[in-house]
Structure formats: C-alpha cells, structure tokens
Design a protein around this motif. Sequence first.
Motif, PDB file in Angstrom:
ATOM      1  N   MET A   1      52.151 -49.689  -4.651  1.00  0.00           N
ATOM      2  CA  MET A   1      52.422 -49.131  -3.324  1.00  0.00           C
ATOM      3  C   MET A   1      53.432 -47.991  -3.395  1.00  0.00           C
ATOM      4  O   MET A   1      53.880 -47.496  -2.397  1.00  0.00           O
ATOM      5  CB  MET A   1      52.925 -50.233  -2.389  1.00  0.00           C
ATOM      6  CG  MET A   1      52.880 -49.807  -0.952  1.00  0.00           C
ATOM      7  SD  MET A   1      53.563 -50.896   0.298  1.00  0.00           S
ATOM      8  CE  MET A   1      53.394 -52.500  -0.308  1.00  0.00           C
ATOM      9  N   SER A   2      53.808 -47.550  -4.592  1.00  0.00           N
ATOM     10  CA  SER A   2      54.801 -46.491  -4.695  1.00  0.00           C
ATOM     11  C   SER A   2      54.238 -45.119  -4.341  1.00  0.00           C
ATOM     12  O   SER A   2      54.995 -44.177  -4.168  1.00  0.00           O
ATOM     13  CB  SER A   2      55.410 -46.465  -6.094  1.00  0.00           C
ATOM     14  OG  SER A   2      54.393 -46.219  -7.035  1.00  0.00           O
ATOM     15  N   SER A   3      52.924 -45.008  -4.218  1.00  0.00           N
ATOM     16  CA  SER A   3      52.308 -43.739  -3.859  1.00  0.00           C
ATOM     17  C   SER A   3      52.033 -43.710  -2.357  1.00  0.00           C
ATOM     18  O   SER A   3      51.300 -44.551  -1.836  1.00  0.00           O
ATOM     19  CB  SER A   3      51.008 -43.569  -4.639  1.00  0.00           C
ATOM     20  OG  SER A   3      50.366 -42.385  -4.234  1.00  0.00           O
ATOM     21  N   PHE A   4      52.653 -42.746  -1.683  1.00  0.00           N
ATOM     22  CA  PHE A   4      52.445 -42.609  -0.248  1.00  0.00           C
ATOM     23  C   PHE A   4      52.641 -41.163   0.155  1.00  0.00           C
ATOM     24  O   PHE A   4      53.215 -40.370  -0.591  1.00  0.00           O
ATOM     25  CB  PHE A   4      53.392 -43.530   0.547  1.00  0.00           C
ATOM     26  CG  PHE A   4      54.846 -43.202   0.377  1.00  0.00           C
ATOM     27  CD1 PHE A   4      55.494 -42.299   1.224  1.00  0.00           C
ATOM     28  CD2 PHE A   4      55.597 -43.786  -0.631  1.00  0.00           C
ATOM     29  CE1 PHE A   4      56.836 -41.990   1.075  1.00  0.00           C
ATOM     30  CE2 PHE A   4      56.947 -43.482  -0.794  1.00  0.00           C
ATOM     31  CZ  PHE A   4      57.563 -42.589   0.063  1.00  0.00           C
ATOM     32  N   VAL A   5      52.155 -40.829   1.348  1.00  0.00           N
ATOM     33  CA  VAL A   5      52.360 -39.509   1.926  1.00  0.00           C
ATOM     34  C   VAL A   5      52.980 -39.675   3.305  1.00  0.00           C
ATOM     35  O   VAL A   5      52.795 -40.700   3.961  1.00  0.00           O
ATOM     36  CB  VAL A   5      51.049 -38.696   2.039  1.00  0.00           C
ATOM     37  CG1 VAL A   5      50.463 -38.424   0.670  1.00  0.00           C
ATOM     38  CG2 VAL A   5      50.051 -39.389   2.922  1.00  0.00           C
ATOM     39  N   VAL A   6      53.724 -38.665   3.708  1.00  0.00           N
ATOM     40  CA  VAL A   6      54.297 -38.619   5.054  1.00  0.00           C
ATOM     41  C   VAL A   6      53.646 -37.445   5.761  1.00  0.00           C
ATOM     42  O   VAL A   6      53.565 -36.347   5.207  1.00  0.00           O
ATOM     43  CB  VAL A   6      55.827 -38.441   5.005  1.00  0.00           C
ATOM     44  CG1 VAL A   6      56.390 -38.206   6.397  1.00  0.00           C
ATOM     45  CG2 VAL A   6      56.473 -39.663   4.363  1.00  0.00           C
ATOM     46  N   ARG A   7      53.153 -37.707   6.977  1.00  0.00           N
ATOM     47  CA  ARG A   7      52.483 -36.654   7.740  1.00  0.00           C
ATOM     48  C   ARG A   7      52.791 -36.814   9.219  1.00  0.00           C
ATOM     49  O   ARG A   7      53.148 -37.894   9.680  1.00  0.00           O
ATOM     50  CB  ARG A   7      50.985 -36.688   7.505  1.00  0.00           C
ATOM     51  CG  ARG A   7      50.300 -37.961   8.011  1.00  0.00           C
ATOM     52  CD  ARG A   7      48.803 -37.939   7.728  1.00  0.00           C
ATOM     53  NE  ARG A   7      48.130 -39.090   8.273  1.00  0.00           N
ATOM     54  CZ  ARG A   7      47.407 -39.951   7.577  1.00  0.00           C
ATOM     55  NH1 ARG A   7      47.276 -39.795   6.260  1.00  0.00           N
ATOM     56  NH2 ARG A   7      46.811 -40.967   8.178  1.00  0.00           N
ATOM     57  N   VAL A   8      52.619 -35.716   9.935  1.00  0.00           N
ATOM     58  CA  VAL A   8      52.723 -35.774  11.389  1.00  0.00           C
ATOM     59  C   VAL A   8      51.520 -36.557  11.897  1.00  0.00           C
ATOM     60  O   VAL A   8      50.395 -36.356  11.439  1.00  0.00           O
ATOM     61  CB  VAL A   8      52.763 -34.350  11.996  1.00  0.00           C
ATOM     62  CG1 VAL A   8      52.621 -34.392  13.506  1.00  0.00           C
ATOM     63  CG2 VAL A   8      54.058 -33.645  11.593  1.00  0.00           C
ATOM     64  N   VAL A  54      51.991 -43.241   4.938  1.00  0.00           N
ATOM     65  CA  VAL A  54      50.768 -43.987   4.662  1.00  0.00           C
ATOM     66  C   VAL A  54      50.603 -44.131   3.147  1.00  0.00           C
ATOM     67  O   VAL A  54      50.757 -43.159   2.407  1.00  0.00           O
ATOM     68  CB  VAL A  54      49.533 -43.255   5.243  1.00  0.00           C
ATOM     69  CG1 VAL A  54      48.271 -44.048   5.018  1.00  0.00           C
ATOM     70  CG2 VAL A  54      49.717 -42.977   6.715  1.00  0.00           C
ATOM     71  N   ALA A  55      50.273 -45.356   2.702  1.00  0.00           N
ATOM     72  CA  ALA A  55      50.010 -45.613   1.290  1.00  0.00           C
ATOM     73  C   ALA A  55      48.691 -44.953   0.881  1.00  0.00           C
ATOM     74  O   ALA A  55      47.869 -44.597   1.733  1.00  0.00           O
ATOM     75  CB  ALA A  55      49.933 -47.118   1.037  1.00  0.00           C
ATOM     76  N   ALA A  56      48.488 -44.829  -0.413  1.00  0.00           N
ATOM     77  CA  ALA A  56      47.268 -44.210  -0.940  1.00  0.00           C
ATOM     78  C   ALA A  56      46.015 -44.909  -0.422  1.00  0.00           C
ATOM     79  O   ALA A  56      44.978 -44.275  -0.238  1.00  0.00           O
ATOM     80  CB  ALA A  56      47.295 -44.219  -2.460  1.00  0.00           C
TER      81      ALA A  56
END
Length: 157
Positions: A1-8, A54-56
């Motif tokens: 779960m260490s891979s994630f992105v932050v988005r509007v 959000v996670a991958a």
Amino acid sequence: MSSFVVRVAAVPADREACFAVRNAVFVVEQQVPEEIEYDALDAEDADTVHVLAVAADGLPLGTGRLLYGPAAADRTGGDASVGSLGRLAVNKAARGLGVGVALVRGIEDAARERGLAAVDLHAQTQALGFYERLGYVAYGPEFLDAGMGHRAMRRGL
C-alpha cells in the motif's frame, strides 16, 4: 500500500470517496456527530477544493479540504490571501505511510494555484507535532471543536 497518488477530487466518485474517508475517521473512529461533520462548504459550488489520496488499486486512503475566498473568511480573519486547510483524514490502515504529508502538500499546491499566500488550519491538539514538522506555527489559545481541543496554525506559502 506504499504506492499512492494524491489528486484533486474533480469527479463525483472522487468526492464520494473523500466523504467516505471522513465518515470512517471522524464519525466512526472519533465519534464526531455526522450532522456537524458535513456542511454547506462540501457543496460542489462552494469555494472549496477536495483532495484525495488513492492507492494503486483504487482504494481511497485519505482526504483533505481547502477553503478559499468567502468560504474561508471566518477561519482566516477575513484575509482573502489565506486559505483554510481542514477535514484532513487518513484511514487507520494507511497511517504512517506519508499519506497525510502528501495530502497537506497537495492542499498547499492547490492554494498556490489560487494565488494564496498562506494556509491556516485548526489542528487537533494531538496532531500539533505533525503540522509543526510541516512548517505550521500555532497561534492563539486552545479551543474546543466537536468536543476536542484544537489550536489555530498557519504556514506561509
């Protein structure tokens, strides 16, 4: 779960994911009454930006909200150059992975894009150290919000 992105959170499904995270953290975990967790500033037409981590695999991990313009006025002393960070929440399973830091930085980026010079927030007293490590400085006395101690904090951008 260490891979994630932050988005509007630009689409309805993202906004619903933001509200689901807030429900899990604030309403269920911290026992904040649902009727005070959600407000008119959650409406799509408010001067508000919701940010989502959000996670991958698509699982929502955390969220935060930036208020600006008239929506932020009562939280920033009426200073139109200051935004208000709030409703920062990270699901319990995602804590300690850098999600909170990434959300704060994403909100600061959104504030810069809107020409803001600083960001204020109302931190739960147990989270003061987290925000201080990110450059926020507490000011004013402790106050209660939803039955929990808080302090106002600010960081210039």
